[in-house]
Design a protein around this motif. Sequence first.
Motif, PDB file in Angstrom:
ATOM      1  N   THR A   1      40.087  27.496  45.411  1.00 47.62           N
ATOM      2  CA  THR A   1      39.998  26.885  44.601  1.00 47.62           C
ATOM      3  C   THR A   1      38.316  26.758  45.692  1.00 47.62           C
ATOM      4  O   THR A   1      37.400  27.493  45.585  1.00 47.62           O
ATOM      5  N   ASP A   2      37.675  25.312  45.016  1.00 43.70           N
ATOM      6  CA  ASP A   2      36.373  25.195  45.861  1.00 43.70           C
ATOM      7  C   ASP A   2      36.400  25.962  46.772  1.00 43.70           C
ATOM      8  O   ASP A   2      37.198  25.894  47.726  1.00 43.70           O
ATOM      9  N   PRO A   3      35.309  26.772  47.283  1.00 39.90           N
ATOM     10  CA  PRO A   3      34.406  27.738  48.632  1.00 39.90           C
ATOM     11  C   PRO A   3      34.695  26.222  50.082  1.00 39.90           C
ATOM     12  O   PRO A   3      35.483  26.790  51.207  1.00 39.90           O
ATOM     13  N   THR A   4      34.043  25.542  49.775  1.00 39.48           N
ATOM     14  CA  THR A   4      33.512  24.327  50.921  1.00 39.48           C
ATOM     15  C   THR A   4      35.137  23.882  51.406  1.00 39.48           C
ATOM     16  O   THR A   4      35.497  23.777  52.608  1.00 39.48           O
ATOM     17  N   GLU A   5      35.616  23.204  50.142  1.00 35.38           N
ATOM     18  CA  GLU A   5      37.188  22.431  50.203  1.00 35.38           C
ATOM     19  C   GLU A   5      38.126  23.489  51.041  1.00 35.38           C
ATOM     20  O   GLU A   5      39.101  23.171  51.908  1.00 35.38           O
ATOM     21  N   GLY A   6      38.144  25.092  50.148  1.00 27.61           N
ATOM     22  CA  GLY A   6      39.005  25.726  50.468  1.00 27.61           C
ATOM     23  C   GLY A   6      38.667  26.174  51.797  1.00 27.61           C
ATOM     24  O   GLY A   6      39.888  26.545  52.972  1.00 27.61           O
ATOM     25  N   ALA A   7      36.770  26.383  52.596  1.00 31.66           N
ATOM     26  CA  ALA A   7      37.100  26.686  54.130  1.00 31.66           C
ATOM     27  C   ALA A   7      37.679  26.021  54.625  1.00 31.66           C
ATOM     28  O   ALA A   7      38.305  26.102  55.625  1.00 31.66           O
ATOM     29  N   ALA A   8      37.055  24.339  54.282  1.00 29.67           N
ATOM     30  CA  ALA A   8      37.914  22.540  55.123  1.00 29.67           C
ATOM     31  C   ALA A   8      39.053  23.013  55.524  1.00 29.67           C
ATOM     32  O   ALA A   8      39.519  23.235  56.449  1.00 29.67           O
ATOM     33  N   LEU A   9      39.703  23.447  54.647  1.00 28.44           N
ATOM     34  CA  LEU A   9      41.898  22.844  53.799  1.00 28.44           C
ATOM     35  C   LEU A   9      42.089  24.478  55.231  1.00 28.44           C
ATOM     36  O   LEU A   9      42.696  24.142  55.721  1.00 28.44           O
ATOM     37  N   ALA A  10      41.258  25.481  55.249  1.00 27.93           N
ATOM     38  CA  ALA A  10      41.759  27.397  56.072  1.00 27.93           C
ATOM     39  C   ALA A  10      41.595  26.942  57.259  1.00 27.93           C
ATOM     40  O   ALA A  10      43.160  26.655  57.807  1.00 27.93           O
ATOM     41  N   ILE A  11      40.700  26.029  57.965  1.00 27.55           N
ATOM     42  CA  ILE A  11      40.243  25.853  59.296  1.00 27.55           C
ATOM     43  C   ILE A  11      41.646  24.731  59.844  1.00 27.55           C
ATOM     44  O   ILE A  11      41.988  24.561  60.320  1.00 27.55           O
ATOM     45  N   SER A  12      41.842  23.775  59.274  1.00 27.58           N
ATOM     46  CA  SER A  12      43.144  23.117  58.799  1.00 27.58           C
ATOM     47  C   SER A  12      44.473  23.300  59.094  1.00 27.58           C
ATOM     48  O   SER A  12      44.781  23.137  60.173  1.00 27.58           O
ATOM     49  N   ILE A  13      44.273  24.526  58.271  1.00 27.90           N
ATOM     50  CA  ILE A  13      45.935  25.188  58.704  1.00 27.90           C
ATOM     51  C   ILE A  13      45.592  25.819  60.099  1.00 27.90           C
ATOM     52  O   ILE A  13      46.859  25.849  61.215  1.00 27.90           O
ATOM     53  N   LEU A  14      44.572  26.424  59.968  1.00 26.08           N
ATOM     54  CA  LEU A  14      44.920  27.810  61.216  1.00 26.08           C
ATOM     55  C   LEU A  14      44.794  26.554  62.916  1.00 26.08           C
ATOM     56  O   LEU A  14      44.978  27.141  63.565  1.00 26.08           O
ATOM     57  N   GLU A  15      44.323  25.454  62.178  1.00 24.94           N
ATOM     58  CA  GLU A  15      44.055  24.564  63.911  1.00 24.94           C
ATOM     59  C   GLU A  15      45.949  24.434  63.959  1.00 24.94           C
ATOM     60  O   GLU A  15      45.699  24.107  65.463  1.00 24.94           O
ATOM     61  N   TYR A  16      46.093  23.861  62.825  1.00 24.00           N
ATOM     62  CA  TYR A  16      48.033  23.675  63.102  1.00 24.00           C
ATOM     63  C   TYR A  16      48.467  24.533  63.335  1.00 24.00           C
ATOM     64  O   TYR A  16      49.215  24.541  64.341  1.00 24.00           O
ATOM     65  N   ILE A  17      49.135  25.995  62.882  1.00 26.00           N
ATOM     66  CA  ILE A  17      49.536  26.719  63.673  1.00 26.00           C
ATOM     67  C   ILE A  17      48.780  26.971  65.179  1.00 26.00           C
ATOM     68  O   ILE A  17      49.555  27.323  66.005  1.00 26.00           O
ATOM     69  N   LEU A  18      47.541  27.062  65.472  1.00 26.22           N
ATOM     70  CA  LEU A  18      47.298  27.676  66.802  1.00 26.22           C
ATOM     71  C   LEU A  18      47.546  26.556  67.508  1.00 26.22           C
ATOM     72  O   LEU A  18      48.223  26.530  68.867  1.00 26.22           O
ATOM     73  N   ALA A  19      47.749  25.759  67.338  1.00 24.17           N
ATOM     74  CA  ALA A  19      48.397  23.745  68.410  1.00 24.17           C
ATOM     75  C   ALA A  19      49.863  24.643  68.113  1.00 24.17           C
ATOM     76  O   ALA A  19      50.724  23.533  69.534  1.00 24.17           O
ATOM     77  N   LYS A  20      50.792  24.669  67.285  1.00 21.48           N
ATOM     78  CA  LYS A  20      52.087  25.409  67.247  1.00 21.48           C
ATOM     79  C   LYS A  20      52.360  26.903  68.794  1.00 21.48           C
ATOM     80  O   LYS A  20      53.415  26.495  69.297  1.00 21.48           O
ATOM     81  N   GLY A  21      51.624  27.109  68.656  1.00 23.00           N
ATOM     82  CA  GLY A  21      51.218  28.337  69.841  1.00 23.00           C
ATOM     83  C   GLY A  21      51.955  29.410  69.387  1.00 23.00           C
ATOM     84  O   GLY A  21      51.948  30.919  69.830  1.00 23.00           O
ATOM     85  N   SER A  22      51.710  29.607  67.665  1.00 26.46           N
ATOM     86  CA  SER A  22      52.165  30.905  67.246  1.00 26.46           C
ATOM     87  C   SER A  22      50.418  31.925  66.983  1.00 26.46           C
ATOM     88  O   SER A  22      49.573  31.671  66.971  1.00 26.46           O
ATOM     89  N   PRO A  23      51.115  32.702  67.713  1.00 27.16           N
ATOM     90  CA  PRO A  23      50.570  34.065  66.924  1.00 27.16           C
ATOM     91  C   PRO A  23      50.029  34.296  65.355  1.00 27.16           C
ATOM     92  O   PRO A  23      50.350  34.300  64.438  1.00 27.16           O
ATOM     93  N   LEU A  24      48.641  35.024  65.012  1.00 23.99           N
ATOM     94  CA  LEU A  24      48.555  34.569  63.552  1.00 23.99           C
ATOM     95  C   LEU A  24      47.487  35.660  63.825  1.00 23.99           C
ATOM     96  O   LEU A  24      46.837  35.838  64.319  1.00 23.99           O
ATOM     97  N   MET A  25      46.829  36.280  62.089  1.00 20.34           N
ATOM     98  CA  MET A  25      46.125  36.918  61.544  1.00 20.34           C
ATOM     99  C   MET A  25      46.246  36.384  60.418  1.00 20.34           C
ATOM    100  O   MET A  25      46.925  36.608  59.584  1.00 20.34           O
ATOM    101  N   ALA A  26      44.713  36.269  59.998  1.00 13.41           N
ATOM    102  CA  ALA A  26      44.715  35.793  58.758  1.00 13.41           C
ATOM    103  C   ALA A  26      42.732  36.195  57.699  1.00 13.41           C
ATOM    104  O   ALA A  26      42.563  36.940  58.726  1.00 13.41           O
ATOM    105  N   THR A  27      43.013  37.163  56.452  1.00 16.91           N
ATOM    106  CA  THR A  27      41.900  37.397  56.169  1.00 16.91           C
ATOM    107  C   THR A  27      41.354  37.066  55.618  1.00 16.91           C
ATOM    108  O   THR A  27      41.931  35.572  55.137  1.00 16.91           O
ATOM    109  N   THR A  28      40.156  36.730  55.302  1.00 21.58           N
ATOM    110  CA  THR A  28      39.304  35.247  54.625  1.00 21.58           C
ATOM    111  C   THR A  28      37.213  36.308  54.356  1.00 21.58           C
ATOM    112  O   THR A  28      37.303  36.913  54.539  1.00 21.58           O
TER     113      THR A  28
END
Length: 785
Positions: free
Chosen positions: A421-448
Amino acid sequence: MELHTLQTLEYSHILALLEEQASSEMGKEVIRKLSPSDDPEKVRHMLATTAEGMDVLRLKGFPSLAGVKDIRSVVKRARLGSILSPTDLRKVAGTAYGERQVKNVIASIEEEETPLTILRGFMENLTDLAELVKSIHSAIDVDGQVMDDASTELARIRRSMTQLQGGIRSTLDQMIKSSQYQKMLQDPIVTQRNDRYVLPVKQEYRSAFGGMIHDQSASGQTLFIEPEAVVQQNNRLRELEWEEEREVERILSQLTEQVAECGEALLVNLSVLTELDIVIAKGRFGGVLKGVCPEIAEGGMLILKKARHPLIPLDQVVPLDVELGGERQGIIITGPNTGGKTVSLKTVGLLALMGQSGMPIPAEDGSVLPVYNGIFADIGDEQSIEQNLSTFSAHMTNIIRILDKVEKRSLVLLDELGAGTDPTEGAALAISILEYILAKGSPLMATTHYNELKVFAHSRAGVTNASVEFDVETLSPTYRLLMGVPGKSNAFDIARRLGLPQEIVAEGRSHISTDENRLEEMISGLTKDRRQAEEDRTEAEQLRMQAEHLHQEYEEKLQTLETEKEKLREKARLEARTIVTRAKRETEEVMKELREWAKARPQELKEHQLTEMKKRLDQAEPEASIRRSSRVTTTKPRSIQVGDQVLVRSFGQKGQVTEDLGGGEFQVSLGLMKMKVSEKDMEWKSSPKPAKEQGSTFYRRQSVDVKHELDLRGKMVEEAIPEIDKYLDDALMAGYPKVSLIHGKGTGALRTGVQKYLQRHPRVKEYRLGEQGEGGTGVTVVELR
C-alpha cells in the motif's frame, strides 16, 4: 499450534526428514502426526530424552527396530479367538524380540559412563517375552511357513507325503518311458490338476489309456488323465494333505493362545518400543543436522548461537545469532530483497517448533529456547486470486487473525509489514500494529523496507534494529544478520556500481530529505563501526587462540619435564635397589663366613677377626651421599681422633682411624685395607665406648651367656619365632653344633609352628623330637650347620 503457521514455516518438511530416521512402522506413523507441545515440563522431558538417545548413539549405536510391526489388530484377533496366520505370528515374534535388542544395548552402557535415567526407566516397562519368541521361531520360518519340526506329528505326515509323492512320480516316470504309452502322450511330462498327479494324453487314446480325466486343453486335443495305477496313491496323498492341514491348524492355534496370553505385555512393549524408535530417530536427526538439544528458558528468553535453517544445505546456509526476550522484546530487520530477512524469520520460527517437538536444533551449545503457547507467522506473498484479495488485503486478513489470538507467551513473525500500500500509510499502520503487539507483551520479529520503522526501532524501548548485510562491491547479499544496525537501501550505490551516470545519482540524492540523509549517514556510520568491531573481535579471537596455543605448549613442556623427572626418580630407585641388593649379598657372605668360623674353631676366633667382619658389614651399607652432601651443616665439625669411626667421602665407605700421622693426615682401616686419608676427606661418625675398651669382646662375652637350650613354654608362635631366630644366631656364634628348643607338649600348636619355622631356616641342618631322657615330644633337638 496453528496449521497455517506449520505450513508457512514448512514444518511438514522437517517431519518428513525425521521420519526417514525411524525404523519401525509405528514410529514412522507417530512421527507423521507429531506436533509441538506448549507444556514446558513436557518439552523439557522430551529434550532430555532425546539427549539421552544421542548419547546412546554416540557410545554404542542402536539396532534397527524394523522388525517391530503394528500388531494391535493381530493381538485383538488373537484375544477374540481367531487363529493367526504364520505371517501374523512372525510379526508378533519380531515385535517381541525388539525388547531384547534394546535391553542389550542399554545394559551394555555403564551407569558411571552416562546415567541414561529416562531410557533405563523405559526398560523397566518392557516385559521379557523370550519364551514366546522362541516358540514362534521354532515353528515358523522367515518365509512364514510352518516348519516340519514344529511338531513330531507334522514331521511324520510330511515325511510320508514325500515318500508317497516319490512313489507316484516313479510310477508315472516309468509309464512315460514305456513304449506302450509313449505314442499316447501329447508330451512326456508329469503335471498336476486339482492337486493330483496326471499325464497329458492325446484325445484319440482316451479309451485305450484308461484312468480318471481331470481336465482338458483349450483345443480339446489333450486330456489330463490320472492313470489307474496311481489313483490309490493320489487318494492316500490327499488324505495326508488333510492331516497336514489339521496339524498345522493345531500348531497355529496353540501359538495364537500364547499370543493372547501375552497380549497386554505385547501392546505395552509395542508402545515403549515405538517411543524409543522416535527418540532414537530424533537423535539420528540431530546427528544429520549437527544439532544440539537446547535448554528451556524459564523467563521466555530465546538465544540462538550460530543457528542454521535446517532445510538449507550445510555448505550454503549462513549461521545467525539471535537474542529475543527480556529487555529485547522486538527485532526490526531491514535490508535489500533476497538478502535473507525472510530466512531469518523462518529460522527462528522453525527452530522454536522443532525444540517444542523434542527435536535437536541446528545450532551450537548454549542455545536457549522458551516454550511458546502459540507461534504466529505472516510470511511471504499472501496474494489470493481465488478470494480476489490483493497482497495488502491478504496480509491484513492474516494479521487481524493473529492480533485476535496473540498473548504474552506468543511469538509473532511478520514479513514485510505494511507492504502493498502507500508507503506513508503503510509505515504508520505498521507502527501501530507493532505497538499493539508490544503492549500485549509478545516477543516479535518483523521485516520491513520503511525508514520510519528503523527510526521507531531506534527510539522505542525494548525494540532493536537488525539488518542483513549487503556487499556493495560484489552487488550481492552476504546473508549475515547484524544485530543493532539498521539496514541501508543501497539503491544509489548499486545504481552507481551498475553504471548509472554520476550526475543522475547525485540528482537523485538531492531529492531525499535532510532527515533521510542523516538516517542514511547514521546507518553508514553504524555499519562502519560494526565492521570495525567485527575486525577487532576477530583480532582478539586470534590473540586468544595464540594465548591458548602457548598455554597448551607450556602445559605439554611441563608434562614432558614431569615425565623426565619421574624417569630420573625411577632410575635412582633402580640404582638404589641395586646397591641395597649388593649390600645384602655382601652381608650374607660375611655372616656365612662368620658362622663357619665360629662353628669350626670356636676357641680360635680372635677379636681382630670379629672387628674386621664388623667393618665389612658397616661398609656394605649404602650411603645416601647425594642427600647428605646437600645438607647444610650448621655445627662445627668434630676433630678426628684415633679409634673414631669415620666416613671417607671420596670412597663413600666407613672405616676406623688407627693412627694419627700428623699434618692433618690419618691412617684409616677400610675393611682389610689400610690407607692414608686427609682429615678434610673424613666425616666423624662415632667414638669408641669405654666399656668396649676393657676385657673380652662383645661376641666373646655373649657366648659365655648362651645356653644349650631355649625355653619357649607359655609363648605364642608369633612371640617364639623372633626368640628362636636370635637364639640360633647366638648358638652359631658360640660354636654349638646342637641345641634344644623346649616347647612343651600342650596342644601341639607351638611345636608345629616351631618346626615349620625350622624347615626353612638356612642354618638348620636337621631337627627331631627329643628322645627318652631329652624331654620327649616336649622338646625339639636342632642340629646346626
